[in-house]
Motif scaffolding. Structure first.
Motif, PDB file in Angstrom:
ATOM      1  N   LYS A   4      37.149   6.851  48.255  1.00 44.39           N
ATOM      2  CA  LYS A   4      36.162   6.146  49.073  1.00 44.39           C
ATOM      3  C   LYS A   4      35.292   7.118  49.878  1.00 44.39           C
ATOM      4  N   HIS A   5      35.594   8.401  49.780  1.00 47.61           N
ATOM      5  CA  HIS A   5      34.844   9.429  50.513  1.00 47.61           C
ATOM      6  C   HIS A   5      34.914   9.219  52.022  1.00 47.61           C
ATOM      7  N   TYR A   6      36.084   8.795  52.512  1.00 52.63           N
ATOM      8  CA  TYR A   6      36.274   8.613  53.951  1.00 52.63           C
ATOM      9  C   TYR A   6      36.685   9.940  54.579  1.00 52.63           C
ATOM     10  N   PHE A   7      35.732  10.827  54.769  1.00 49.08           N
ATOM     11  CA  PHE A   7      36.026  12.110  55.383  1.00 49.08           C
ATOM     12  C   PHE A   7      34.783  12.621  56.089  1.00 49.08           C
ATOM     13  N   THR A   8      34.986  13.504  57.038  1.00 47.31           N
ATOM     14  CA  THR A   8      33.878  14.155  57.730  1.00 47.31           C
ATOM     15  C   THR A   8      33.574  15.507  57.097  1.00 47.31           C
ATOM     16  N   VAL A   9      34.630  16.275  56.812  1.00 45.88           N
ATOM     17  CA  VAL A   9      34.474  17.592  56.220  1.00 45.88           C
ATOM     18  C   VAL A   9      35.391  17.701  55.004  1.00 45.88           C
ATOM     19  N   ARG A  10      34.846  18.147  53.892  1.00 46.85           N
ATOM     20  CA  ARG A  10      35.643  18.395  52.690  1.00 46.85           C
ATOM     21  C   ARG A  10      35.357  19.811  52.196  1.00 46.85           C
ATOM     22  N   ILE A  11      36.416  20.589  51.992  1.00 49.12           N
ATOM     23  CA  ILE A  11      36.256  21.915  51.407  1.00 49.12           C
ATOM     24  C   ILE A  11      37.050  21.975  50.108  1.00 49.12           C
ATOM     25  N   SER A  12      36.505  22.649  49.121  1.00 51.33           N
ATOM     26  CA  SER A  12      37.177  22.803  47.836  1.00 51.33           C
ATOM     27  C   SER A  12      37.213  24.275  47.457  1.00 51.33           C
ATOM     28  N   VAL A  13      38.350  24.724  46.972  1.00 51.49           N
ATOM     29  CA  VAL A  13      38.533  26.122  46.593  1.00 51.49           C
ATOM     30  C   VAL A  13      39.114  26.174  45.180  1.00 51.49           C
ATOM     31  N   ASN A  14      38.450  26.925  44.302  1.00 46.96           N
ATOM     32  CA  ASN A  14      38.933  27.121  42.940  1.00 46.96           C
ATOM     33  C   ASN A  14      39.999  28.218  42.988  1.00 46.96           C
ATOM     34  N   ILE A  15      41.270  27.807  43.080  1.00 46.77           N
ATOM     35  CA  ILE A  15      42.332  28.793  43.246  1.00 46.77           C
ATOM     36  C   ILE A  15      42.566  29.587  41.964  1.00 46.77           C
ATOM     37  N   SER A  16      42.273  28.999  40.805  1.00 46.64           N
ATOM     38  CA  SER A  16      42.411  29.738  39.548  1.00 46.64           C
ATOM     39  C   SER A  16      41.442  30.919  39.518  1.00 46.64           C
ATOM     40  N   LEU A  17      40.214  30.654  39.937  1.00 49.40           N
ATOM     41  CA  LEU A  17      39.211  31.720  39.958  1.00 49.40           C
ATOM     42  C   LEU A  17      39.552  32.762  41.020  1.00 49.40           C
ATOM     43  N   CYS A  18      40.111  32.319  42.151  1.00 53.07           N
ATOM     44  CA  CYS A  18      40.553  33.270  43.175  1.00 53.07           C
ATOM     45  C   CYS A  18      41.556  34.263  42.585  1.00 53.07           C
ATOM     46  N   ILE A  19      42.503  33.747  41.789  1.00 52.92           N
ATOM     47  CA  ILE A  19      43.537  34.602  41.206  1.00 52.92           C
ATOM     48  C   ILE A  19      42.935  35.538  40.160  1.00 52.92           C
ATOM     49  N   ARG A  20      42.081  35.002  39.288  1.00 51.08           N
ATOM     50  CA  ARG A  20      41.469  35.858  38.262  1.00 51.08           C
ATOM     51  C   ARG A  20      40.600  36.938  38.898  1.00 51.08           C
ATOM     52  N   ASN A  21      39.858  36.567  39.941  1.00 46.84           N
ATOM     53  CA  ASN A  21      39.037  37.558  40.644  1.00 46.84           C
ATOM     54  C   ASN A  21      39.904  38.677  41.229  1.00 46.84           C
ATOM     55  N   ALA A  22      41.100  38.300  41.703  1.00 46.74           N
ATOM     56  CA  ALA A  22      42.000  39.293  42.290  1.00 46.74           C
ATOM     57  C   ALA A  22      42.397  40.345  41.250  1.00 46.74           C
ATOM     58  N   TYR A  23      42.701  39.893  40.038  1.00 48.64           N
ATOM     59  CA  TYR A  23      43.054  40.843  38.972  1.00 48.64           C
ATOM     60  C   TYR A  23      41.848  41.693  38.573  1.00 48.64           C
ATOM     61  N   ASP A  24      40.667  41.089  38.569  1.00 53.38           N
ATOM     62  CA  ASP A  24      39.452  41.851  38.259  1.00 53.38           C
ATOM     63  C   ASP A  24      39.243  42.965  39.287  1.00 53.38           C
ATOM     64  N   ARG A  25      39.422  42.650  40.558  1.00 58.39           N
ATOM     65  CA  ARG A  25      39.199  43.637  41.624  1.00 58.39           C
ATOM     66  C   ARG A  25      40.201  44.787  41.516  1.00 58.39           C
ATOM     67  N   ILE A  26      41.469  44.425  41.278  1.00 55.04           N
ATOM     68  CA  ILE A  26      42.494  45.464  41.193  1.00 55.04           C
ATOM     69  C   ILE A  26      42.248  46.364  39.983  1.00 55.04           C
ATOM     70  N   SER A  27      41.849  45.773  38.866  1.00 53.62           N
ATOM     71  CA  SER A  27      41.548  46.561  37.674  1.00 53.62           C
ATOM     72  C   SER A  27      40.440  47.567  37.968  1.00 53.62           C
ATOM     73  N   LYS A  28      39.420  47.125  38.673  1.00 52.91           N
ATOM     74  CA  LYS A  28      38.317  48.025  39.013  1.00 52.91           C
ATOM     75  C   LYS A  28      38.764  49.093  40.001  1.00 52.91           C
ATOM     76  N   PHE A  29      39.566  48.699  40.967  1.00 64.61           N
ATOM     77  CA  PHE A  29      40.063  49.634  41.973  1.00 64.61           C
ATOM     78  C   PHE A  29      40.882  50.753  41.319  1.00 64.61           C
ATOM     79  N   ARG A  30      41.698  50.409  40.340  1.00 65.45           N
ATOM     80  CA  ARG A  30      42.561  51.404  39.675  1.00 65.45           C
ATOM     81  C   ARG A  30      41.749  52.399  38.852  1.00 65.45           C
ATOM     82  N   LYS A  31      40.544  52.014  38.493  1.00 69.63           N
ATOM     83  CA  LYS A  31      39.714  52.917  37.705  1.00 69.63           C
ATOM     84  C   LYS A  31      38.917  53.889  38.565  1.00 69.63           C
ATOM     85  N   GLU A  32      38.904  53.634  39.889  1.00 69.58           N
ATOM     86  CA  GLU A  32      38.124  54.490  40.794  1.00 69.58           C
ATOM     87  C   GLU A  32      38.742  55.891  40.870  1.00 69.58           C
TER      88      GLU A  32
END
Length: 255
Positions: free
Chosen positions: A227-255
């Motif tokens: 019914k959209h009975y809310f004042t504030v709604r936040i959504s976070v793509n946790i799958s993408l958060c996790i994949r991004n974390a592996y991407d960052r670490i992979s890049k960091f290890r190559k530095e």
């Protein structure tokens, strides 16, 4: 330095790069240092150590109170979720307790990252050797394999990604991305927890209460969402958060 969207200035003494020791050479490649998890999750090392010491991140040992820890796939997955929710405005302990609740509800080490969606893609070609595929159920080795595949899209959402939606700092929902009329939308919610971050006087008062089908609260939360009975709604793509974390670490290890 830019670790997949996380800007680090090597000339400044920022919270991410302050006292950033490299991992020990004898550490298995699938084990991460505190620094690596901090970079992957877009959190500070102090925050990572705090969560470990509070029991909100599982560690593999390798250090004492307040010092370096060895961390595995599950810890990185949880930390990445905490980082994403923290960017969305949640207090770090509240975010960690949501990640902990998710860890009990699904396998953070494989399910939440949604690497499986890439591995199951009809265009994905599995490596030829058993040695390369035997650990592919692990987030680390799945990511390592996908980095060499043209189908892997770094930083991009994927159908069936897991989404956490929070309404008014009280209601927590678990949803998935679905393809609907050639558009990516968020599917029907699964209310999985109830909390109130705004009225808690301190972090120890923040609790997640499991909500299951058949409970009156489950029906109430689902109705509120639809019914959209809310004042504030936040959504976070946790799958993408996790994949991004592996991407960052992979890049960091190559530095």
């Amino acid at each position: 330095m830019d670790y997949h969207g996380l800007q680090l200035d090597s000339n400044t003494n920022c919270t991410y790069c302050q006292a950033m020791p490299r991992r020990r050479k004898d550490t298995p490649e699938e084990v991460f240092s505190t620094t690596e998890v901090a970079i992957g999750a877009a959190l500070s090392r102090r925050n990572i150590l705090y969560l470990v010491e509070r029991g909100l991140l599982p560690d593999e040992g390798g250090g004492s109170y307040g010092s370096h820890r060895d961390l595995g796939d599950e810890a990185l997955g949880r930390a990445a979720i905490v980082g994403g929710l923290s960017i969305a405005g949640l207090e770090i302990v509240a975010a960690a307790k949501i990640a902990e609740c998710l860890a009990e509800d699904m396998e953070i080490g494989s399910k939440a990252s949604n690497f499986r969606a890439y591995l199951d893609d009809k265009d994905f070609i599995f490596p030829n050797t058993y040695e390369e595929t035997k650990n592919i159920h692990s987030n680390y080795f799945a990511h390592k394999t996908l980095l060499n595949s043209p189908i892997y899209k770094s930083g991009a959402p994927k159908i069936s990604d897991h989404i956490i939606t929070i309404e008014d700092g009280i209601y927590v929902y678990h949803c998935n991305l679905i393809e609907n009329d050639s558009q990516i939308t968020i599917g029907l919610p699964k209310p999985f927890g109830l909390t109130n971050f705004s009225t808690a006087q301190k972090s120890d008062e923040i609790n997640i209460i499991d909500v299951h089908p058949g409970m009156q609260k489950y029906d109430e939360m689902k109705l509120l969402y639809e019914k959209h009975y809310f004042t504030v709604r936040i959504s976070v793509n946790i799958s993408l958060c996790i994949r991004n974390a592996y991407d960052r670490i992979s890049k960091f290890r190559k530095e």
